[in-house]
Write a protein that holds these residues in place. Structure first.
Motif, PDB file in Angstrom:
ATOM      1  N   GLY A 115      11.853  20.582  27.930  1.00 23.02           N
ATOM      2  CA  GLY A 115      11.432  21.970  28.198  1.00 23.02           C
ATOM      3  C   GLY A 115      10.046  22.387  28.452  1.00 23.02           C
ATOM      4  O   GLY A 115       9.505  23.469  28.304  1.00 23.02           O
ATOM      5  N   ALA A 116       9.525  21.045  29.141  1.00 16.55           N
ATOM      6  CA  ALA A 116       7.965  21.440  29.534  1.00 16.55           C
ATOM      7  C   ALA A 116       8.072  21.155  31.138  1.00 16.55           C
ATOM      8  O   ALA A 116       8.789  20.374  31.386  1.00 16.55           O
ATOM      9  N   LYS A 117       6.768  21.304  31.636  1.00 13.70           N
ATOM     10  CA  LYS A 117       6.573  20.768  32.882  1.00 13.70           C
ATOM     11  C   LYS A 117       5.496  19.932  32.490  1.00 13.70           C
ATOM     12  O   LYS A 117       4.466  20.019  31.718  1.00 13.70           O
ATOM     13  N   TYR A 118       5.841  18.724  33.098  1.00 12.06           N
ATOM     14  CA  TYR A 118       4.947  17.663  32.878  1.00 12.06           C
ATOM     15  C   TYR A 118       4.327  16.710  33.927  1.00 12.06           C
ATOM     16  O   TYR A 118       5.252  16.676  34.926  1.00 12.06           O
ATOM     17  N   ALA A 119       3.476  15.987  33.955  1.00 15.98           N
ATOM     18  CA  ALA A 119       2.979  15.075  34.888  1.00 15.98           C
ATOM     19  C   ALA A 119       2.235  13.927  34.301  1.00 15.98           C
ATOM     20  O   ALA A 119       1.608  13.887  33.238  1.00 15.98           O
ATOM     21  N   LYS A 120       2.156  12.762  34.803  1.00 13.25           N
ATOM     22  CA  LYS A 120       1.190  11.450  34.571  1.00 13.25           C
ATOM     23  C   LYS A 120       0.691  11.020  35.750  1.00 13.25           C
ATOM     24  O   LYS A 120       1.075  10.732  36.529  1.00 13.25           O
ATOM     25  N   VAL A 121      -0.842  11.093  35.504  1.00  8.47           N
ATOM     26  CA  VAL A 121      -1.840  10.843  36.511  1.00  8.47           C
ATOM     27  C   VAL A 121      -2.938   9.763  35.992  1.00  8.47           C
ATOM     28  O   VAL A 121      -3.456  10.235  34.981  1.00  8.47           O
ATOM     29  N   LYS A 122      -3.264   8.791  36.937  1.00 10.98           N
ATOM     30  CA  LYS A 122      -4.353   8.136  36.648  1.00 10.98           C
ATOM     31  C   LYS A 122      -5.548   8.446  37.510  1.00 10.98           C
ATOM     32  O   LYS A 122      -5.428   8.598  38.809  1.00 10.98           O
ATOM     33  N   ASP A 123      -6.722   8.968  36.887  1.00 12.69           N
ATOM     34  CA  ASP A 123      -7.770   9.337  37.767  1.00 12.69           C
ATOM     35  C   ASP A 123      -8.576   8.291  38.277  1.00 12.69           C
ATOM     36  O   ASP A 123      -8.247   6.997  38.242  1.00 12.69           O
ATOM     37  N   PRO A 124      -9.231   8.479  39.363  1.00  7.60           N
ATOM     38  CA  PRO A 124     -10.104   7.557  40.025  1.00  7.60           C
ATOM     39  C   PRO A 124     -10.928   6.684  39.243  1.00  7.60           C
ATOM     40  O   PRO A 124     -11.433   5.726  39.732  1.00  7.60           O
ATOM     41  N   PHE A 125     -11.122   6.975  37.861  1.00  5.47           N
ATOM     42  CA  PHE A 125     -11.852   5.965  36.901  1.00  5.47           C
ATOM     43  C   PHE A 125     -11.131   5.174  36.059  1.00  5.47           C
ATOM     44  O   PHE A 125     -11.542   4.456  35.253  1.00  5.47           O
ATOM     45  N   GLY A 126      -9.780   5.062  36.267  1.00  7.98           N
ATOM     46  CA  GLY A 126      -8.945   4.581  35.630  1.00  7.98           C
ATOM     47  C   GLY A 126      -8.193   5.216  34.328  1.00  7.98           C
ATOM     48  O   GLY A 126      -7.431   4.312  33.502  1.00  7.98           O
ATOM     49  N   VAL A 127      -8.765   6.178  33.886  1.00 10.42           N
ATOM     50  CA  VAL A 127      -8.146   7.162  32.592  1.00 10.42           C
ATOM     51  C   VAL A 127      -6.768   7.746  33.190  1.00 10.42           C
ATOM     52  O   VAL A 127      -6.546   8.584  34.015  1.00 10.42           O
ATOM     53  N   ILE A 128      -5.682   7.409  32.280  1.00  9.88           N
ATOM     54  CA  ILE A 128      -4.447   7.965  32.447  1.00  9.88           C
ATOM     55  C   ILE A 128      -4.366   9.299  31.650  1.00  9.88           C
ATOM     56  O   ILE A 128      -4.541   9.387  30.475  1.00  9.88           O
ATOM     57  N   TRP A 129      -3.970  10.300  32.379  1.00  7.22           N
ATOM     58  CA  TRP A 129      -3.874  11.596  31.659  1.00  7.22           C
ATOM     59  C   TRP A 129      -2.422  12.060  31.892  1.00  7.22           C
ATOM     60  O   TRP A 129      -1.558  12.156  32.775  1.00  7.22           O
ATOM     61  N   ASP A 130      -1.795  12.461  30.696  1.00  6.09           N
ATOM     62  CA  ASP A 130      -0.392  13.205  30.569  1.00  6.09           C
ATOM     63  C   ASP A 130      -0.704  14.580  30.653  1.00  6.09           C
ATOM     64  O   ASP A 130      -1.142  15.350  29.495  1.00  6.09           O
ATOM     65  N   LEU A 131      -0.251  15.280  31.469  1.00  8.11           N
ATOM     66  CA  LEU A 131      -0.628  16.797  31.495  1.00  8.11           C
ATOM     67  C   LEU A 131       1.119  17.619  31.080  1.00  8.11           C
ATOM     68  O   LEU A 131       1.818  17.111  31.476  1.00  8.11           O
ATOM     69  N   ASN A 132       0.845  18.389  30.094  1.00 11.28           N
ATOM     70  CA  ASN A 132       2.031  18.952  29.629  1.00 11.28           C
ATOM     71  C   ASN A 132       1.685  20.621  29.340  1.00 11.28           C
ATOM     72  O   ASN A 132       0.700  20.922  28.822  1.00 11.28           O
ATOM     73  N   TYR A 133       2.916  21.416  30.053  1.00  9.20           N
ATOM     74  CA  TYR A 133       2.857  22.718  29.797  1.00  9.20           C
ATOM     75  C   TYR A 133       4.126  22.970  29.168  1.00  9.20           C
ATOM     76  O   TYR A 133       5.333  23.128  29.658  1.00  9.20           O
ATOM     77  N   GLN A 134       4.004  23.364  27.752  1.00  9.95           N
ATOM     78  CA  GLN A 134       5.390  23.637  27.050  1.00  9.95           C
ATOM     79  C   GLN A 134       5.828  25.125  27.281  1.00  9.95           C
ATOM     80  O   GLN A 134       5.292  25.930  27.051  1.00  9.95           O
ATOM     81  N   LYS A 135       7.175  25.209  27.961  1.00 15.01           N
ATOM     82  CA  LYS A 135       7.325  26.473  28.477  1.00 15.01           C
ATOM     83  C   LYS A 135       8.087  27.174  27.219  1.00 15.01           C
ATOM     84  O   LYS A 135       8.663  26.512  26.298  1.00 15.01           O
ATOM     85  N   ALA A 136       7.786  28.452  27.447  1.00 20.91           N
ATOM     86  CA  ALA A 136       8.343  29.258  26.040  1.00 20.91           C
ATOM     87  C   ALA A 136       9.864  29.400  26.010  1.00 20.91           C
ATOM     88  O   ALA A 136      10.660  28.923  27.160  1.00 20.91           O
TER      89      ALA A 136
END
Length: 136
Positions: A115-136
């Motif tokens: 039930g979320a909007k989600y993405a996974k991205v590795k930034d140009p410095f090699g750090v991996i970010w999980d982005l999560n927006y939990q929808k109501a």
């Protein structure tokens, strides 16, 4: 954004074993355990019990775990990402756009089974970010 970044630990088929170990070491409660099969992913029979998600919480200690998708591998040192929770679709979209512009998209921004909007991205410095927006 809401709260602090949350560590997300990736394993190669032994996430549940690791989660049990960490619970013995730190105490706390496991929650939200779900296998690839329970989430509806088509996986080979030998991978049906791999965890797609699990959590451990004790007081202020909180982290999440997962096994990699069958056929993928885990590189020790690159098996930790940071989860950010957002307060709006506009906010997650803006951060996703900024990180993916010079980074590597591991998973496109999309709606998920939890039930979320989600993405996974590795930034140009090699750090991996999980982005999560939990929808109501």
């Amino acid at each position: 954004m809401k709260g602090q970044a949350t560590p997300y630990l990736m394993f190669d088929g032994n996430a549940k074993e690791a989660l049990d170990f960490y619970q013995q070491v730190f105490g706390g409660e496991q929650s939200d355990l779900k296998t690839f099969a329970e989430a509806g992913y088509q996986t080979p029979p030998e991978a049906k019990d791999r965890l797609i998600h699990g959590r451990l919480k004790k007081d202020d200690l909180f982290f999440m775990v997962s096994d990699c998708f069958p056929g993928s591998s885990v590189v020790i040192g690159s098996n930790i990402s940071l989860v950010l929770d957002f307060e709006s679709e506009e906010e997650i979209q803006a951060i996703y756009n900024a990180l993916s512009e010079k980074g590597t998209v591991h998973m496109e921004l999309q709606d998920t089974f939890w039930g979320a909007k989600y993405a996974k991205v590795k930034d140009p410095f090699g750090v991996i970010w999980d982005l999560n927006y939990q929808k109501a």
